[in-house]
Design a protein around this motif. Structure first.
Motif, PDB file in Angstrom:
ATOM      1  N   SER A   1       0.622  -1.043  -0.090  1.00  0.00           N
ATOM      2  CA  SER A   1      -0.042  -0.016  -0.182  1.00  0.00           C
ATOM      3  C   SER A   1       0.914   1.395   0.058  1.00  0.00           C
ATOM      4  O   SER A   1       2.094   1.069   0.399  1.00  0.00           O
ATOM      5  CB  SER A   1      -0.737   0.101   1.277  1.00  0.00           C
ATOM      6  OG  SER A   1      -1.695  -1.251   1.125  1.00  0.00           O
ATOM      7  N   PHE A   2       0.213   2.417  -0.329  1.00  0.00           N
ATOM      8  CA  PHE A   2       1.093   3.661  -0.531  1.00  0.00           C
ATOM      9  C   PHE A   2       1.676   3.812   0.765  1.00  0.00           C
ATOM     10  O   PHE A   2       0.901   3.767   2.068  1.00  0.00           O
ATOM     11  CB  PHE A   2       0.166   4.798  -0.946  1.00  0.00           C
ATOM     12  CG  PHE A   2      -0.174   4.893  -2.398  1.00  0.00           C
ATOM     13  CD1 PHE A   2       0.443   4.581  -3.314  1.00  0.00           C
ATOM     14  CD2 PHE A   2      -1.771   4.880  -2.883  1.00  0.00           C
ATOM     15  CE1 PHE A   2       0.491   4.703  -4.868  1.00  0.00           C
ATOM     16  CE2 PHE A   2      -2.021   4.695  -4.008  1.00  0.00           C
ATOM     17  CZ  PHE A   2      -0.986   4.685  -5.051  1.00  0.00           C
ATOM     18  N   GLY A   3       2.924   4.186   1.100  1.00  0.00           N
ATOM     19  CA  GLY A   3       3.325   4.529   2.097  1.00  0.00           C
ATOM     20  C   GLY A   3       3.734   3.517   3.213  1.00  0.00           C
ATOM     21  O   GLY A   3       4.337   3.669   4.118  1.00  0.00           O
ATOM     22  N   GLU A   4       3.589   2.176   2.838  1.00  0.00           N
ATOM     23  CA  GLU A   4       3.835   0.944   3.662  1.00  0.00           C
ATOM     24  C   GLU A   4       5.234   0.890   3.770  1.00  0.00           C
ATOM     25  O   GLU A   4       6.087   0.660   2.709  1.00  0.00           O
ATOM     26  CB  GLU A   4       2.963  -0.067   3.110  1.00  0.00           C
ATOM     27  CG  GLU A   4       3.412  -1.281   4.035  1.00  0.00           C
ATOM     28  CD  GLU A   4       2.486  -2.723   3.333  1.00  0.00           C
ATOM     29  OE1 GLU A   4       2.467  -3.663   3.721  1.00  0.00           O
ATOM     30  OE2 GLU A   4       1.689  -2.504   2.361  1.00  0.00           O
ATOM     31  N   SER A   5       5.735   0.308   4.972  1.00  0.00           N
ATOM     32  CA  SER A   5       7.014  -0.094   5.098  1.00  0.00           C
ATOM     33  C   SER A   5       6.854  -1.931   4.853  1.00  0.00           C
ATOM     34  O   SER A   5       6.067  -2.361   5.489  1.00  0.00           O
ATOM     35  CB  SER A   5       7.691   0.112   6.472  1.00  0.00           C
ATOM     36  OG  SER A   5       7.920   1.451   6.569  1.00  0.00           O
TER      37      SER A   5
ATOM     38  N   VAL B   1      10.536   4.427 -10.155  1.00  0.00           N
ATOM     39  CA  VAL B   1      10.572   5.243  -8.679  1.00  0.00           C
ATOM     40  C   VAL B   1      11.573   4.176  -7.888  1.00  0.00           C
ATOM     41  O   VAL B   1      11.470   2.981  -7.812  1.00  0.00           O
ATOM     42  CB  VAL B   1       9.189   5.146  -8.065  1.00  0.00           C
ATOM     43  CG1 VAL B   1       9.143   5.661  -6.704  1.00  0.00           C
ATOM     44  CG2 VAL B   1       8.229   5.800  -9.244  1.00  0.00           C
ATOM     45  N   LYS B   2      12.369   5.136  -7.497  1.00  0.00           N
ATOM     46  CA  LYS B   2      13.800   4.642  -6.586  1.00  0.00           C
ATOM     47  C   LYS B   2      12.889   4.859  -5.188  1.00  0.00           C
ATOM     48  O   LYS B   2      12.824   5.678  -4.515  1.00  0.00           O
ATOM     49  CB  LYS B   2      15.153   5.146  -6.566  1.00  0.00           C
ATOM     50  CG  LYS B   2      15.651   4.929  -8.169  1.00  0.00           C
ATOM     51  CD  LYS B   2      16.920   5.438  -8.114  1.00  0.00           C
ATOM     52  CE  LYS B   2      17.563   5.220  -9.430  1.00  0.00           C
ATOM     53  NZ  LYS B   2      19.236   5.418  -9.368  1.00  0.00           N
TER      54      LYS B   2
ATOM     55  N   THR C   1      10.361   1.579   1.810  1.00  0.00           N
ATOM     56  CA  THR C   1       9.131   2.198   1.902  1.00  0.00           C
ATOM     57  C   THR C   1       8.565   2.308   0.557  1.00  0.00           C
ATOM     58  O   THR C   1       9.216   2.982  -0.246  1.00  0.00           O
ATOM     59  CB  THR C   1       9.380   3.493   2.691  1.00  0.00           C
ATOM     60  OG1 THR C   1      10.041   3.415   3.886  1.00  0.00           O
ATOM     61  CG2 THR C   1       7.913   4.508   2.829  1.00  0.00           C
ATOM     62  N   ALA C   2       7.192   2.086   0.736  1.00  0.00           N
ATOM     63  CA  ALA C   2       6.503   2.236  -0.733  1.00  0.00           C
ATOM     64  C   ALA C   2       6.269   3.579  -1.073  1.00  0.00           C
ATOM     65  O   ALA C   2       6.209   4.636  -0.275  1.00  0.00           O
ATOM     66  CB  ALA C   2       5.169   1.522  -0.533  1.00  0.00           C
ATOM     67  N   PRO C   3       6.205   4.005  -2.437  1.00  0.00           N
ATOM     68  CA  PRO C   3       5.774   5.317  -2.737  1.00  0.00           C
ATOM     69  C   PRO C   3       4.563   5.920  -1.971  1.00  0.00           C
ATOM     70  O   PRO C   3       3.698   5.253  -1.646  1.00  0.00           O
ATOM     71  CB  PRO C   3       5.295   5.272  -4.109  1.00  0.00           C
ATOM     72  CG  PRO C   3       5.699   4.087  -4.789  1.00  0.00           C
ATOM     73  CD  PRO C   3       5.990   3.036  -3.685  1.00  0.00           C
TER      74      PRO C   3
END
Length: 532
Positions: free
Chosen positions: A439-443, A479-480, A499-501
Motif C-alpha cells: 500500500s502507499f507509504g507502507e514499510s 521510482v527509486k 518504504t512504498a511510494p
C-alpha cells in the motif's frame, strides 16, 4: 553538406570498433512472430502483447481454425483469417494468435490498476473503440474484448494515454482532436485542450504528445517544441515552459521522451526529450535529410526551469527511450536520416546509446554494441523483467513487404545491457522474498541473496510496464524507493527495509516490476501490485 560529411566520418570511425569493444549483447528470441508489432506491452504474467493494424492484409500467422474477422468495408480482406495481434510467452518463446476486430492503427494504451491493458482508438472503424486485454498465464486463453456499452466520445488516432493518481486514464489528443477525455468516462465528458491546436503546424507535429504525470499531480504535456504544465482537475494550464530548440519533436518528427527516475523526497521530476527530424523533411518527403541529435533536459518541477541542451553521438529519428532498472536510459532503434512515416527514412541507426543522467553534461552518452536488424517506422522497445530490452516490429510500408531495402520485420530480439555481462554475474542479486501487494507509504521487507558480500546500498526500484508505440512509451515510470542498508539474514542473504511510494502522484496504482539493484546490477524483477 558539412553535417552530412561529419556524420559519415563519425559513423565510419565508430564502425571500425569491433563489437567486443562496445558494451551490450544481442540475441534472437523469435525468428518469426507472424506480425510486425507497432504497439507492444509487457504483462505481469511475463508475457508480451504485440499489436499491428487489422486492415493491413495477410500477416504470417493464422487465427485458430474457424476464427475470422468479417468486415465488408475492409479494402484488403473482407474475410480476414489472419492474426494481427499475438501474445509472446517469454519463457518458451511461443506465440499465440489473438483476435481483434477493429482497426488499431496508431492507437494508444495503458495498464489499469488491476493489470488489465486498456487500449483506445485507432483508425476507421477503430476510431472510437475501447478494448481491454486482461492478461492470464501463458497457457491460458485470454483474448481481446471490445467494449460494447461504452466508446470514446471523440475519435482518437495518434493519441497518448496516461494513468492518473486515482487509477483512471487520461486520453490526450489525436489527429484533429484537441481535447482530453478520461476512462472511466467522466460525466462532464471530454474537455477542450486548445494547446494542441496552437502548436500544430503543417507537419502535424502535435500527434502522440509526450505526457508525463509529475509527482505534484499535474501533467507535463509536450507537443511540437513546446510544453505546458496542466492541472487536469481544474482543466487549466498552470504554466508554459520555454520552447525547446531544435525543431518539432512529436510525430512525425519522431523524437522521444522519458521522465528520469523519481527518488529522494520525490519532489523533483526531470524530463528528457531527444532526437527528431529536421523541420520540412516530412513535408518534402525527404529520406536523406540528416536527423538531428540534440537532447533537451528540464527540471519540470522547478519554478524557473530552462532546457539544458546536449548532443547525442548520432542524429536519430524514431528512437525509443527505455528506462532501465538502474535509472539509466537506453536509446535504441530508429534512423539517422529522414522522418517518421511510410518509407520516409534511411540510414538505420544500429548503435544503441546509454544515457547516464548522473554524469556531467557532455559525458552522459555511451555508445553500445550495434545490432544488425534495422528497426525503422513502427518498431518498439520494452524493458523485460529480467533486465533485457525487447525489440519488435519495423514496417515502413503500407502493407507487409519482404523484398525491400528495409523489409517488414517479423523477428523479435533482445538487447542485454552491460549490467548483464558475465563478469558482473556475481554481483547480481536474487529477490528471495517480497510482498505481492503493498500500500502507499507502507514499510515492507525485501529479502535478497547475492554471491559476493554486499558493499554499499542495494537499491529497490519500481518500474512500470508502459505501452510502447511510435517512439514513446506511454506511462513509463521508474521510482527509486527509500531503503535501509542491507543487513545479513543468513548465508549470502540480506534483508532490506523499504518504504512504498507515498501516493498515486509519485506512482499510480497498478502492477510494477520491482528490481533489487546491487552496484548497478539488477535482479530479475518480481511483480508487485501497488494499491491505495
Amino acid at each position: 553538406m558539412v553535417s552530412v560529411l561529419f556524420l559519415f566520418v563519425f559513423t565510419l570511425m565508430i564502425a571500425q570498433l569491433t563489437s567486443a569493444d562496445l558494451p551490450g549483447t544481442w540475441e534472437l528470441l523469435v525468428p518469426n512472430a507472424g506480425i510486425a508489432s507497432m504497439h507492444t506491452a509487457v504483462t505481469r504474467y511475463n508475457t508480451v502483447v504485440l499489436l499491428d493494424r487489422t486492415n493491413i492484409g495477410p500477416s504470417r500467422r493464422m487465427l485458430p481454425r474457424g476464427h475470422c474477422r468479417n468486415d465488408p468495408n475492409d479494402v484488403t480482406l473482407k474475410r480476414d483469417c489472419y492474426a494481427h495481434s499475438v501474445v509472446l510467452d517469454l519463457k518458451t518463446s511461443e506465440i499465440r494468435p489473438l483476435m481483434i476486430l477493429t482497426d488499431t492503427w496508431c492507437s494508444s494504451g495503458q495498464f489499469l490498476p488491476d493489470g488489465t491493458l486498456l487500449h483506445t482508438g485507432g483508425d476507421l472503424d477503430g476510431l472510437r473503440k475501447i478494448r481491454k486485454f486482461q492478461p492470464c498465464e501463458a497457457d491460458g486463453f485470454c483474448n481481446w474484448v471490445e467494449l460494447k456499452d461504452v466508446e470514446l466520445v471523440h475519435g482518437r488516432w495518434y493519441a497518448t494515454n496516461q494513468i492518473l493518481p486515482d487509477g483512471s486514464v487520461a486520453i490526450v489528443g489525436g489527429r484533429a482532436t484537441s481535447t482530453i477525455e478520461y476512462y472511466p468516462p467522466r460525466k462532464s465528458g471530454p474537455v477542450l485542450f486548445p494547446f494542441l491546436a496552437e502548436v500544430e503546424d503543417k507537419q502535424m507535429d502535435n500527434l502522440y504528445p509526450y505526457v508525463h504525470l509529475l509527482p505534484n499531480g499535474h501533467l507535463f504535456i509536450f507537443a511540437n517544441n513546446k510544453a505546458v504544465l496542466y492541472d487536469y482537475e481544474a482543466n487549466k494550464i498552470v504554466r508554459d515552459y520555454p520552447p525547446l530548440n531544435g525543431g518539432p519533436r512529436n510525430y512525425p518528427s519522431a523524437g522521444s521522451s522519458a521522465m528520469l527516475a523519481l527518488q529522494g523526497d520525490f519532489s523533483t521530476a526531470v524530463i528528457v526529450v531527444c532526437g527528431g527530424a529536421q523541420f520540412g523533411a516530412f513535408i518534402e518527403k525527404s529520406t536523406d535529410t540528416p536527423a538531428h541529435g540534440s537532447c533537451g533536459r528540464i527540471v519540470a518541477t522547478a519554478p524557473d526551469s530552462v532546457w539544458e541542451m546536449e548532443d547525442m553521438p548520432f542524429g536519430r529519428v524514431m528512437g525509443d527511450m527505455v528506462m532501465l532498472p538502474t535509472g539509466e536510459v537506453l536509446i535504441i532503434n530508429g534512423a539517422q536520416a529522414g522522418t517518421q512515416g511510410f518509407e520516409m527514412a534511411s540510414n538505420p541507426c544500429l548503435y544503441p546509446l546509454l544515457y547516464r543522467p548522473d554524469q556531467p553534461l557532455g559525458l552522459r552518452f555511451m555508445t553500445l554494441n550495434p545490432g544488425t536488424v534495422p528497426r525503422m517506422y513502427h518498431s518498439t522497445a520494452n524493458l523485460l523483467p529480467d533486465g533485457r530490452v525487447l525489440l519488435a516490429g519495423s514496417n515502413p510500408h503500407v502493407f507487409y513487404k519482404f523484398k525491400a531495402e528495409f523489409p517488414t520485420e517479423l523477428r523479435i530480439e533482445a538487447f542485454s545491457p552491460e549490467y548483464l555481462s558475465l563478469d558482473r554475474a556475481n554481483l547480481r542479486p536474487t529477490i528471495e522474498g517480497i510482498p505481492e501487494t503493498v500500500s502507499f507509504g507502507e514499510s515492507f521487507d525485501v529479502s535478497v541473496s547475492v554471491s559476493l558480500p554486499v558493499v554499499g546500498i542495494v537499491e529497490v526500484n519500481m518500474g512500470s510496464a508502459p505501452f510502447a508505440t511510435h517512439s514513446f512509451s506511454q506511462g513509463q515510470r521508474l521510482v527509486k524507493l527509500a531503503v535501509t542498508s542491507a543487513f545479513p539474514d543468513g548465508d549470502h542473504r540480506y534483508k532490506i527495509q523499504c518504504t512504498a511510494p507515498p501516493n498515486g502522484m509519485v506512482a499510480p496504482p497498478g502492477y510494477y516490476m520491482v528490481f533489487a539493484v546491487n552496484q548497478g546490477v539488477p535482479s530479475v524483477a518480481r511483480w508487485v501490485q501497488l494499491v491505495a
